[in-house]
Write a protein that holds these residues in place. Structure first.
Motif, PDB file in Angstrom:
ATOM      1  N   PRO A  94       0.844  -1.197   0.000  1.00 34.23           N
ATOM      2  CA  PRO A  94       0.000   0.000   0.000  1.00 34.23           C
ATOM      3  C   PRO A  94       0.884   1.253   0.000  1.00 34.23           C
ATOM      4  O   PRO A  94       1.861   1.325   0.745  1.00 34.23           O
ATOM      5  CB  PRO A  94      -0.797  -0.121   1.298  1.00 34.23           C
ATOM      6  CG  PRO A  94      -0.030  -1.060   2.160  1.00 34.23           C
ATOM      7  CD  PRO A  94       0.790  -1.941   1.265  1.00 34.23           C
ATOM      8  N   VAL A  95       0.507   2.196  -0.862  1.00 36.21           N
ATOM      9  CA  VAL A  95       1.306   3.419  -1.027  1.00 36.21           C
ATOM     10  C   VAL A  95       0.371   4.625  -0.943  1.00 36.21           C
ATOM     11  O   VAL A  95      -0.716   4.615  -1.540  1.00 36.21           O
ATOM     12  CB  VAL A  95       2.039   3.419  -2.392  1.00 36.21           C
ATOM     13  CG1 VAL A  95       2.848   4.704  -2.575  1.00 36.21           C
ATOM     14  CG2 VAL A  95       2.956   2.197  -2.518  1.00 36.21           C
ATOM     15  N   VAL A  96       0.771   5.645  -0.197  1.00 36.04           N
ATOM     16  CA  VAL A  96       0.027   6.907  -0.165  1.00 36.04           C
ATOM     17  C   VAL A  96       0.909   8.004  -0.749  1.00 36.04           C
ATOM     18  O   VAL A  96       2.081   8.144  -0.370  1.00 36.04           O
ATOM     19  CB  VAL A  96      -0.428   7.270   1.266  1.00 36.04           C
ATOM     20  CG1 VAL A  96      -1.089   8.647   1.291  1.00 36.04           C
ATOM     21  CG2 VAL A  96      -1.415   6.218   1.796  1.00 36.04           C
ATOM     22  N   GLU A  97       0.342   8.755  -1.685  1.00 30.15           N
ATOM     23  CA  GLU A  97       1.071   9.849  -2.339  1.00 30.15           C
ATOM     24  C   GLU A  97       0.805  11.151  -1.587  1.00 30.15           C
ATOM     25  O   GLU A  97      -0.335  11.417  -1.199  1.00 30.15           O
ATOM     26  CB  GLU A  97       0.580   9.964  -3.791  1.00 30.15           C
ATOM     27  CG  GLU A  97       1.230  11.099  -4.567  1.00 30.15           C
ATOM     28  CD  GLU A  97       0.859  11.044  -6.048  1.00 30.15           C
ATOM     29  OE1 GLU A  97       0.843   9.948  -6.641  1.00 30.15           O
ATOM     30  OE2 GLU A  97       0.568  12.116  -6.599  1.00 30.15           O
ATOM     31  N   VAL A  98       1.832  11.940  -1.398  1.00 27.71           N
ATOM     32  CA  VAL A  98       1.666  13.215  -0.698  1.00 27.71           C
ATOM     33  C   VAL A  98       2.361  14.334  -1.478  1.00 27.71           C
ATOM     34  O   VAL A  98       3.402  14.105  -2.108  1.00 27.71           O
ATOM     35  CB  VAL A  98       2.207  13.127   0.761  1.00 27.71           C
ATOM     36  CG1 VAL A  98       3.676  12.779   0.815  1.00 27.71           C
ATOM     37  CG2 VAL A  98       1.947  14.405   1.534  1.00 27.71           C
ATOM     38  N   HIS A  99       1.742  15.513  -1.440  1.00 28.65           N
ATOM     39  CA  HIS A  99       2.362  16.720  -1.997  1.00 28.65           C
ATOM     40  C   HIS A  99       2.220  17.847  -0.990  1.00 28.65           C
ATOM     41  O   HIS A  99       1.153  18.006  -0.372  1.00 28.65           O
ATOM     42  CB  HIS A  99       1.699  17.120  -3.321  1.00 28.65           C
ATOM     43  CG  HIS A  99       1.871  16.071  -4.358  1.00 28.65           C
ATOM     44  ND1 HIS A  99       3.055  15.903  -5.034  1.00 28.65           N
ATOM     45  CD2 HIS A  99       1.032  15.096  -4.781  1.00 28.65           C
ATOM     46  CE1 HIS A  99       2.925  14.864  -5.847  1.00 28.65           C
ATOM     47  NE2 HIS A  99       1.722  14.357  -5.701  1.00 28.65           N
ATOM     48  N   ILE A 100       3.255  18.624  -0.878  1.00 29.26           N
ATOM     49  CA  ILE A 100       3.271  19.747   0.063  1.00 29.26           C
ATOM     50  C   ILE A 100       2.303  20.836  -0.407  1.00 29.26           C
ATOM     51  O   ILE A 100       1.509  21.356   0.372  1.00 29.26           O
ATOM     52  CB  ILE A 100       4.712  20.287   0.180  1.00 29.26           C
ATOM     53  CG1 ILE A 100       5.584  19.206   0.838  1.00 29.26           C
ATOM     54  CG2 ILE A 100       4.756  21.605   0.956  1.00 29.26           C
ATOM     55  CD1 ILE A 100       7.060  19.428   0.665  1.00 29.26           C
ATOM     56  N   SER A 101       2.394  21.171  -1.690  1.00 35.04           N
ATOM     57  CA  SER A 101       1.516  22.202  -2.261  1.00 35.04           C
ATOM     58  C   SER A 101       0.259  21.548  -2.829  1.00 35.04           C
ATOM     59  O   SER A 101       0.225  20.328  -3.048  1.00 35.04           O
ATOM     60  CB  SER A 101       2.263  22.938  -3.388  1.00 35.04           C
ATOM     61  OG  SER A 101       2.578  22.049  -4.451  1.00 35.04           O
ATOM     62  N   GLN A 136      -0.856   8.522   8.663  1.00 35.22           N
ATOM     63  CA  GLN A 136      -2.074   8.087   9.377  1.00 35.22           C
ATOM     64  C   GLN A 136      -2.984   7.296   8.435  1.00 35.22           C
ATOM     65  O   GLN A 136      -3.495   6.229   8.791  1.00 35.22           O
ATOM     66  CB  GLN A 136      -2.855   9.299   9.892  1.00 35.22           C
ATOM     67  CG  GLN A 136      -2.317   9.839  11.194  1.00 35.22           C
ATOM     68  CD  GLN A 136      -3.095  11.071  11.656  1.00 35.22           C
ATOM     69  OE1 GLN A 136      -3.533  11.872  10.833  1.00 35.22           O
ATOM     70  NE2 GLN A 136      -3.256  11.226  12.940  1.00 35.22           N
ATOM     71  N   ALA A 137      -3.180   7.822   7.235  1.00 29.82           N
ATOM     72  CA  ALA A 137      -4.059   7.160   6.257  1.00 29.82           C
ATOM     73  C   ALA A 137      -3.481   5.802   5.852  1.00 29.82           C
ATOM     74  O   ALA A 137      -4.215   4.819   5.703  1.00 29.82           O
ATOM     75  CB  ALA A 137      -4.241   8.055   5.035  1.00 29.82           C
ATOM     76  N   ILE A 142      -3.490  -0.132   6.104  1.00 27.97           N
ATOM     77  CA  ILE A 142      -2.809  -1.406   6.376  1.00 27.97           C
ATOM     78  C   ILE A 142      -3.617  -2.220   7.381  1.00 27.97           C
ATOM     79  O   ILE A 142      -3.832  -3.413   7.204  1.00 27.97           O
ATOM     80  CB  ILE A 142      -1.372  -1.153   6.896  1.00 27.97           C
ATOM     81  CG1 ILE A 142      -0.497  -0.573   5.770  1.00 27.97           C
ATOM     82  CG2 ILE A 142      -0.749  -2.430   7.444  1.00 27.97           C
ATOM     83  CD1 ILE A 142       0.854  -0.063   6.222  1.00 27.97           C
ATOM     84  N   LYS A 143      -4.092  -1.544   8.443  1.00 30.64           N
ATOM     85  CA  LYS A 143      -4.855  -2.246   9.481  1.00 30.64           C
ATOM     86  C   LYS A 143      -6.150  -2.823   8.907  1.00 30.64           C
ATOM     87  O   LYS A 143      -6.545  -3.949   9.193  1.00 30.64           O
ATOM     88  CB  LYS A 143      -5.175  -1.306  10.652  1.00 30.64           C
ATOM     89  CG  LYS A 143      -4.010  -1.224  11.626  1.00 30.64           C
ATOM     90  CD  LYS A 143      -4.247  -0.238  12.749  1.00 30.64           C
ATOM     91  CE  LYS A 143      -2.905   0.128  13.370  1.00 30.64           C
ATOM     92  NZ  LYS A 143      -2.805   1.526  13.760  1.00 30.64           N
ATOM     93  N   GLU A 144      -6.814  -2.036   8.066  1.00 27.65           N
ATOM     94  CA  GLU A 144      -8.097  -2.483   7.496  1.00 27.65           C
ATOM     95  C   GLU A 144      -7.932  -3.661   6.542  1.00 27.65           C
ATOM     96  O   GLU A 144      -8.855  -4.446   6.353  1.00 27.65           O
ATOM     97  CB  GLU A 144      -8.773  -1.314   6.781  1.00 27.65           C
ATOM     98  CG  GLU A 144      -9.441  -0.383   7.777  1.00 27.65           C
ATOM     99  CD  GLU A 144      -9.978   0.893   7.156  1.00 27.65           C
ATOM    100  OE1 GLU A 144     -10.489   1.734   7.908  1.00 27.65           O
ATOM    101  OE2 GLU A 144      -9.888   1.053   5.924  1.00 27.65           O
ATOM    102  N   SER A 145      -6.754  -3.763   5.920  1.00 30.61           N
ATOM    103  CA  SER A 145      -6.566  -4.866   4.950  1.00 30.61           C
ATOM    104  C   SER A 145      -5.964  -6.098   5.619  1.00 30.61           C
ATOM    105  O   SER A 145      -5.754  -7.117   4.964  1.00 30.61           O
ATOM    106  CB  SER A 145      -5.693  -4.393   3.781  1.00 30.61           C
ATOM    107  OG  SER A 145      -4.380  -4.177   4.246  1.00 30.61           O
ATOM    108  N   ALA A 146      -5.660  -5.995   6.943  1.00 28.77           N
ATOM    109  CA  ALA A 146      -4.997  -7.140   7.622  1.00 28.77           C
ATOM    110  C   ALA A 146      -5.994  -8.249   7.935  1.00 28.77           C
ATOM    111  O   ALA A 146      -7.175  -8.011   8.067  1.00 28.77           O
ATOM    112  CB  ALA A 146      -4.331  -6.674   8.896  1.00 28.77           C
TER     113      ALA A 146
END
Ligand code: DQA
Length: 146
Positions: A94-101, A136-137, A142-146
């Protein structure tokens, strides 16, 4: 729980890079806050930053065997890199993408992400705090898919 935090090109320059857009926090400041939050959650963080596309592809590929998930700011490669998208899709994590702007408030070429569709989700526009939200997301996912 082991989480890899990946930062792409020019994010090593945070703090002095276009502060009107990215703020004055350095990458070290942001990592300090990520590590603090992660410690509270009992999560181990490994951080990797590179300006080189192939190095980012390699570290995502290697994470498959060692990590439970990834938070990534692919920076400009978000908008250009099919290789990074394929690496994320192939890693099976599982991967979460983040951007500052908030890239949607900026130039048109930043409105497209090649990587977002192979991520759990995307967080943007909240400055360095976005990395905490992304973590956090990711932990929730991860917890929900365990
Ligand atoms: C960025 C947005 C990208 O468009 C840009 O190329 C970056 C940083 C962000 O965090 O806001 O380098 O990913």
């Amino acid at each position: 729980m082991k989480i890899l935090v990946v930062n792409g090109p020019n994010l090593n320059l945070l703090g002095t890079r276009e502060p009107a857009i990215y703020g004055t926090e350095t990458l070290g400041d942001i990592l300090g806050k990520i590590n603090e939050f992660a410690a509270e959650q009992g999560v181990e963080i490994t951080h990797f930053q590179s300006n080189v596309e192939g190095e980012l592809v390699n570290v995502i590929g290697a994470a498959r065997a060692e990590m439970d998930g990834i938070v990534i700011n692919p920076a400009a490669f978000t908008h250009t890199s099919a290789a990074l998208r394929d690496a994320i899709a192939a890693c099976g994590l599982p991967v979460v993408e983040v951007h500052i702007s908030n890239t949607h408030q900026r130039e048109g070429f930043r409105h497209t992400s090649l990587t977002a569709a192979v991520c759990l989700g995307q967080i943007m526009g909240f400055g360095g705090y976005g990395y905490i939200l992304a973590l956090q997301a990711l932990l929730k996912g991860i917890k929900e898919s365990a």
